[in-house]
Design an enzyme around this catalytic site. Structure first.
Site, PDB file in Angstrom:
ATOM      1  N   CYS A  33      16.916  14.621 -26.473  1.00 36.29           N
ATOM      2  CA  CYS A  33      17.446  14.470 -25.110  1.00 36.29           C
ATOM      3  C   CYS A  33      16.998  15.595 -24.187  1.00 36.29           C
ATOM      4  O   CYS A  33      17.168  15.508 -22.977  1.00 36.29           O
ATOM      5  CB  CYS A  33      18.972  14.409 -25.143  1.00 36.29           C
ATOM      6  N   ASP A  35      18.310  18.561 -24.031  1.00 37.48           N
ATOM      7  CA  ASP A  35      19.405  19.460 -23.653  1.00 37.48           C
ATOM      8  C   ASP A  35      19.276  20.803 -24.383  1.00 37.48           C
ATOM      9  O   ASP A  35      18.760  20.875 -25.487  1.00 37.48           O
ATOM     10  CB  ASP A  35      20.749  18.812 -23.984  1.00 37.48           C
ATOM     11  N   CYS A  58      24.779  17.333 -21.819  1.00 34.90           N
ATOM     12  CA  CYS A  58      25.749  16.264 -21.552  1.00 34.90           C
ATOM     13  C   CYS A  58      27.183  16.772 -21.728  1.00 34.90           C
ATOM     14  O   CYS A  58      27.417  17.888 -22.184  1.00 34.90           O
ATOM     15  CB  CYS A  58      25.487  15.100 -22.491  1.00 34.90           C
ATOM     16  N   CYS A 102      25.169  15.730 -30.439  1.00 37.29           N
ATOM     17  CA  CYS A 102      25.366  16.790 -29.431  1.00 37.29           C
ATOM     18  C   CYS A 102      26.181  17.940 -30.027  1.00 37.29           C
ATOM     19  O   CYS A 102      25.959  19.104 -29.694  1.00 37.29           O
ATOM     20  CB  CYS A 102      26.090  16.245 -28.207  1.00 37.29           C
TER      21      CYS A 102
HETATM   22 FE1  FES Z   1      21.783  15.835 -25.321  1.00 33.72          FE
HETATM   23 FE2  FES Z   1      24.274  15.316 -25.719  1.00 33.72          FE
HETATM   24  S1  FES Z   1      22.793  13.955 -24.996  1.00 33.72           S
HETATM   25  S2  FES Z   1      23.237  17.125 -26.188  1.00 33.72           S
END
Ligand code: FES
Length: 121
Positions: A33, A35, A58, A102
């Site tokens: 993702c 992140d 997120c 996550c």
């Molecule tokens: Fe990337 Fe949650 S979608 S850490």
């Protein structure tokens, strides 16, 4: 999708922000993702006396960072290493299945910060 407890923490997460002069910093990213989570630790006599985080991610990543940093405060670095994403999820009374990955970021970021601390000893 998120339970009430998760929503409550998302609205006012704890320990947000960069720490001045931390003893250690851990940074991890989730390749799928994109992140990123950064954890800052203040460690005195082997005990985590303070923890904070910056998460570019997120809601689940923010909530697990908040909860994980709360959980490790007051722990020895050995005990903090034993914290798993499952324990963080349990403390949150569950996360949606598609958000479990996550919570792994928080566990990994703590480990990365402690590795950083050990590398400086
Ligand atoms: Fe990337 Fe949650 S979608 S850490």
């Amino acid at each position: 999708m998120y339970n009430e407890k998760v929503m409550e923490i998302f609205k006012s997460p704890k320990n947000v922000g960069e720490m001045e002069n931390p003893s250690a910093v851990g940074s991890v990213g989730n390749a799928s993702c994109g992140d990123i989570m950064k954890i800052f630790l203040r460690i005195e006599n082997n005990i985590i006396v303070d923890a904070s985080f910056l998460t570019f991610g997120c809601a689940a990543a923010i909530v697990t960072s908040s909860t994980a940093t709360e959980m490790i405060k007051g722990l020895s670095i050995e005990d903090a290493l034993k914290i798993t994403n499952k324990q963080v999820i349990d403390a949150l009374e569950g996360l949606p299945a598609q958000k479990i990955h996550c919570s792994v970021l928080a566990e990994e970021a703590i480990k990365s910060a402690i590795d950083d601390y050990k590398s400086k000893l």
